[in-house]
Design a protein around this motif. Structure first.
Motif, mmCIF file in Angstrom:
data_model
loop_
_atom_site.group_PDB
_atom_site.id
_atom_site.type_symbol
_atom_site.label_atom_id
_atom_site.label_comp_id
_atom_site.label_asym_id
_atom_site.label_seq_id
_atom_site.Cartn_x
_atom_site.Cartn_y
_atom_site.Cartn_z
ATOM 1 N N ALA A 9 0.824 -1.215 0.000
ATOM 2 C CA ALA A 9 0.000 0.000 0.000
ATOM 3 C C ALA A 9 0.856 1.262 0.000
ATOM 4 N N ASP A 10 2.095 1.166 0.452
ATOM 5 C CA ASP A 10 2.951 2.344 0.576
ATOM 6 C C ASP A 10 3.807 2.579 -0.669
ATOM 7 N N PHE A 11 4.382 1.517 -1.230
ATOM 8 C CA PHE A 11 5.258 1.650 -2.401
ATOM 9 C C PHE A 11 4.404 1.879 -3.637
ATOM 10 N N GLN A 12 4.625 3.003 -4.301
ATOM 11 C CA GLN A 12 3.813 3.382 -5.463
ATOM 12 C C GLN A 12 4.680 3.487 -6.710
ATOM 13 N N GLN A 13 4.073 3.143 -7.843
ATOM 14 C CA GLN A 13 4.726 3.264 -9.137
ATOM 15 C C GLN A 13 3.763 3.976 -10.065
ATOM 16 N N SER A 14 4.291 4.904 -10.844
ATOM 17 C CA SER A 14 3.421 5.603 -11.785
ATOM 18 C C SER A 14 4.206 5.949 -13.042
ATOM 19 N N GLY A 15 3.525 6.581 -13.962
ATOM 20 C CA GLY A 15 4.146 6.960 -15.219
ATOM 21 C C GLY A 15 4.242 5.782 -16.165
ATOM 22 N N PRO A 16 4.733 6.013 -17.364
ATOM 23 C CA PRO A 16 4.919 4.929 -18.332
ATOM 24 C C PRO A 16 5.914 3.901 -17.794
ATOM 25 N N GLN A 49 8.217 2.479 -19.288
ATOM 26 C CA GLN A 49 9.556 2.728 -19.822
ATOM 27 C C GLN A 49 10.281 3.824 -19.044
ATOM 28 N N MET A 50 9.537 4.593 -18.266
ATOM 29 C CA MET A 50 10.100 5.710 -17.506
ATOM 30 C C MET A 50 9.520 5.670 -16.100
ATOM 31 N N PRO A 51 9.878 4.669 -15.310
ATOM 32 C CA PRO A 51 9.213 4.476 -14.025
ATOM 33 C C PRO A 51 9.479 5.605 -13.030
ATOM 34 N N TYR A 52 8.471 5.877 -12.256
ATOM 35 C CA TYR A 52 8.578 6.829 -11.149
ATOM 36 C C TYR A 52 8.133 6.079 -9.898
ATOM 37 N N PHE A 53 8.996 6.027 -8.908
ATOM 38 C CA PHE A 53 8.703 5.307 -7.676
ATOM 39 C C PHE A 53 8.644 6.283 -6.515
ATOM 40 N N TYR A 54 7.758 6.011 -5.572
ATOM 41 C CA TYR A 54 7.699 6.799 -4.347
ATOM 42 C C TYR A 54 6.937 6.011 -3.293
ATOM 43 N N PHE A 55 7.048 6.471 -2.069
ATOM 44 C CA PHE A 55 6.304 5.887 -0.968
ATOM 45 C C PHE A 55 5.217 6.873 -0.574
ATOM 46 N N ALA A 56 3.980 6.413 -0.546
ATOM 47 C CA ALA A 56 2.841 7.289 -0.248
ATOM 48 C C ALA A 56 2.998 7.961 1.107
ATOM 49 N N SER A 57 3.567 7.240 2.071
ATOM 50 C CA SER A 57 3.736 7.802 3.417
ATOM 51 C C SER A 57 4.727 8.969 3.448
ATOM 52 N N GLU A 58 5.525 9.123 2.400
ATOM 53 C CA GLU A 58 6.509 10.206 2.344
ATOM 54 C C GLU A 58 6.141 11.286 1.329
ATOM 55 N N ALA A 59 5.008 11.159 0.701
ATOM 56 C CA ALA A 59 4.654 12.031 -0.426
ATOM 57 C C ALA A 59 4.687 13.513 -0.073
ATOM 58 N N ASP A 60 4.369 13.870 1.156
ATOM 59 C CA ASP A 60 4.340 15.279 1.550
ATOM 60 C C ASP A 60 5.602 15.743 2.263
#
Length: 180
Positions: free
Chosen positions: A137-144, A146-157
C-alpha cells in the motif's frame, strides 16, 4: 510528492486551443520521453498525446542511443522562423552522434517494444517484492513503464531530503547495480 502522470486529453486540447487562439507555438519538451514512448514523439502515442500535435518538439540523445545529439523538429508553419536560427554546439563536428542516430532511428520501434516489456516486468517484480515485505500500500509506481517513477505514499508530503524510504530504496538498487 508529485507523481509522473500523463496529461489528460482535456488539458492538452485546452493548451492547443490557447496556442491557436493566441498564435503561439505549442512546443513539446520531449527530450526525456520521445524515444521511450513513440519513435515519432511521445504525443504521437494515443495514450499520451490524445490526438494533439505540437508545433515543435525538442528531442535529445535518445535519437542517437545516448550519444550527444539533439534536434528540434516541427511543422511547416514554424519552419521559416526556425531556418533563421543559427545553432552550434560543442559536438557540432563530431560524426559519431550522427552515425549513431542513423543506426538508432530505424530500430526505435523495436527498442520501444522491448522497453515496454522490460518495464512491465520490472513493475510487476517490484510490486511483488513490496507485497512480500508488507509495503504494497505504501510503495507506489506511476508513469509509463519505460520511464518508471517510484515513491512511498507515506513520504509524499515530506521534503525530498527527508524521504528516507525512497532514498534507501535508491541506495540499495545502486548497490545491486541498478540505477534509476
Amino acid at each position: 510528492g508529485v507523481a509522473a502522470e500523463p496529461a489528460t486529453a482535456e488539458f492538452l486540447h485546452g493548451v492547443r486551443a490557447l496556442c491557436d487562439h493566441h498564435g503561439a507555438a505549442l512546443i513539446l519538451d520531449d527530450v526525456r520521453s520521445s524515444y521511450r514512448i513513440d519513435p515519432a514523439g511521445s504525443w504521437e502515442h494515443p495514450e499520451y498525446g490524445h490526438g494533439v500535435r505540437p508545433d515543435m518538439s525538442c528531442l535529445c540523445k535518445g535519437i542517437a542511443n545516448g550519444e550527444p545529439l539533439s534536434a528540434v523538429v516541427g511543422n511547416d508553419r514554424w519552419r521559416a522562423g526556425a531556418a533563421q536560427v543559427v545553432a552550434t554546439g560543442s559536438f557540432w563536428a563530431n560524426a559519431v552522434p550522427f552515425a549513431a542516430a542513423l543506426a538508432t532511428i530505424p530500430q526505435a520501434a523495436g527498442a520501444i517494444a522491448s522497453m515496454e516489456k522490460c518495464g512491465q516486468a520490472l513493475r510487476e517484480g517490484l510490486r511483488a517484492q513490496a507485497s512480500e515485505v508488507g509495503l504494497s500500500a505504501d510503495f507506489q509506481q506511476s508513469g509509463p513503464v519505460q520511464m518508471p517513477y517510484f515513491y512511498f505514499a507515506s513520504e509524499a508530503d515530506s521534503p525530498a531530503t527527508e524521504r528516507w524510504k525512497i532514498l534507501l530504496f535508491c541506495s540499495e538498487t545502486i548497490k545491486g547495480g541498478v540505477l534509476f
